[in-house]
Enzyme design. Structure first.
Site, short mmCIF file in Angstrom:
data_model
loop_
_atom_site.label_atom_id
_atom_site.label_comp_id
_atom_site.label_asym_id
_atom_site.label_seq_id
_atom_site.Cartn_x
_atom_site.Cartn_y
_atom_site.Cartn_z
N THR A 48 47.21 93.23 43.90
CA THR A 48 45.57 92.01 44.58
C THR A 48 46.13 91.97 45.49
OG1 THR A 48 48.53 90.63 42.73
CG2 THR A 48 46.50 88.80 44.88
N THR A 49 46.34 92.06 46.84
CA THR A 49 45.84 92.85 47.93
C THR A 49 45.03 93.49 48.02
OG1 THR A 49 47.88 92.56 49.12
CG2 THR A 49 47.20 93.80 50.14
N TYR A 111 45.80 83.34 33.35
CA TYR A 111 44.61 82.43 32.84
C TYR A 111 44.98 82.18 31.50
CZ TYR A 111 40.67 80.31 31.62
OH TYR A 111 39.55 79.25 30.98
N TYR A 137 54.85 93.57 37.43
CA TYR A 137 54.92 92.80 38.65
C TYR A 137 54.52 90.99 37.84
CZ TYR A 137 51.77 90.45 42.06
OH TYR A 137 51.18 89.92 43.10
N ARG A 142 50.30 83.08 40.79
CA ARG A 142 48.30 83.46 40.56
C ARG A 142 48.10 83.41 38.98
NH1 ARG A 142 45.45 85.78 44.71
NH2 ARG A 142 46.62 85.85 46.41
N LYS A 166 58.25 93.50 40.09
CA LYS A 166 57.93 93.19 41.43
C LYS A 166 57.80 91.52 40.95
CE LYS A 166 54.22 92.72 44.66
NZ LYS A 166 52.52 92.77 45.04
N ILE A 208 57.70 95.24 47.59
CA ILE A 208 56.05 95.84 47.71
C ILE A 208 54.92 95.32 48.31
CG2 ILE A 208 53.96 95.97 46.35
CD1 ILE A 208 55.63 96.57 44.29
#
Length: 296
Positions: A48-49, A111, A137, A142, A166, A208
């Site tokens: 994501t980052t 989604y 994750y 999100r 994570k 993380i």
């Protein structure tokens, strides 16, 4: 605590961009080297980052290759290959496995809002198609769906190469359930810098990290103190860095972590739309926070 295979402080590396927002692979290699020297135990690439939603498969491949070459075996390189289509993830993971990465991270499908059985089938299908270790994750903020502790533990027990998670659910009760029910050697990482101390108190192994891009040595200090059971010292170090942990999330990540690297004298370019670069006001506030915590 034992020594987890991927270590305790794992920066989720930002993806450097040129002025035209093409990938800056040279800068990515420089950043990877900087993070290794700063104390990273492993690197997550294009999470994501790292702006994974706007970096598509061909660019991801080039980014992974560049970072693997720069790291040159000094620490593990973990490629984020997760997508919301199981078949695409399997195909892409199979391609990336040939590049010399040491493991995969796979996010909960976003989604399409699968039920828990769909999550189990998604991750088990991926895990059975590859040999490399996989970090799950879970980030419902999100992805619009939370992977429950029961599903995470089912995957951990059923699949030998599902080795860690994570956890960014925000539920310490869920984290505690995973830690207590996990098979030996399965690692729980904080997915939120500001929750790391609390998650390690519950038995998590590390983080993380977003802030690990900017202050890797400071975040490494916190997780190592926690791992050593020096909770008072860890709490003090955590409190000193907390304003920046929280400050980097005043707007959508990774807008401010890229701005922080620029302020620290290591610019990595801007962000791709639909994200937008930090405003002058956001930058000024961030600079004040960085000075307050002693990063500048």
């Amino acid at each position: 605590m034992g020594n987890p295979r991927f270590g305790r402080m794992i920066p989720a590396m930002v993806t450097p961009m040129k002025d035209n927002l093409d990938l800056d692979l040279d800068r990515a290699q420089e950043l990877a080297d900087r993070l290794v020297k700063g104390g990273a135990d492993s690197l997550i690439i294009n999470g994501t980052t790292g702006e994974s939603p706007t970096v598509f498969y061909p660019d991801k491949i080039e980014l992974f290759k560049a970072v693997v070459a720069a790291v040159d075996g000094r620490i593990p390189v973990i490629a984020n290959v997760g997508d919301n289509c199981t078949a695409d993830t399997v195909g892409f993971a199979s391609d990336v496995a040939k590049l010399g990465v040491d493991g995969f991270m796979c996010v909960v499908p976003y989604y399409n809002k699968p039920p828990q059985e769909g999550l189990y089938q998604h991750f088990s299908t991926i895990a059975r198609s590859v040999e490399l270790p996989i970090i799950l994750y879970n980030i419902p903020g999100r992805c619009a769906v939370n992977m429950t502790a029961e599903t995470s533990l089912r995957l951990a027990h059923d699949l030998d190469n599902v080795v860690a998670i994570k956890e960014a659910s925000g539920s310490f009760e869920q984290v505690k359930a995973i830690v207590e029910g996990a098979p030996e050697g399965f690692c729980v990482y904080s997915g939120d810098d500001s929750a790391t101390y609390d998650i390690m108190k519950l038995g998590g192994v590390g983080v993380i990290s977003t802030i690990g891009n900017v202050a890797p040595a400071r975040m490494k200090e916190i997780v190592e103190l926690c791992a050593a059971g020096k909770w008072e010292e860890a709490a003090a170090a955590n409190e000193r860095l907390m304003p920046l942990m929280e400050g980097l999330f005043k707007t959508a990540n990774p807008i401010l972590v890229k701005e922080a690297l620029k302020l620290a004298g290591f610019p990595v370019g801007g962000v791709r739309l639909p994200l937008v670069n930090a405003t002058a006001e956001q930058s000024a506030e961030l600079e004040r926070t960085m000075r307050e915590v002693g990063v500048l």
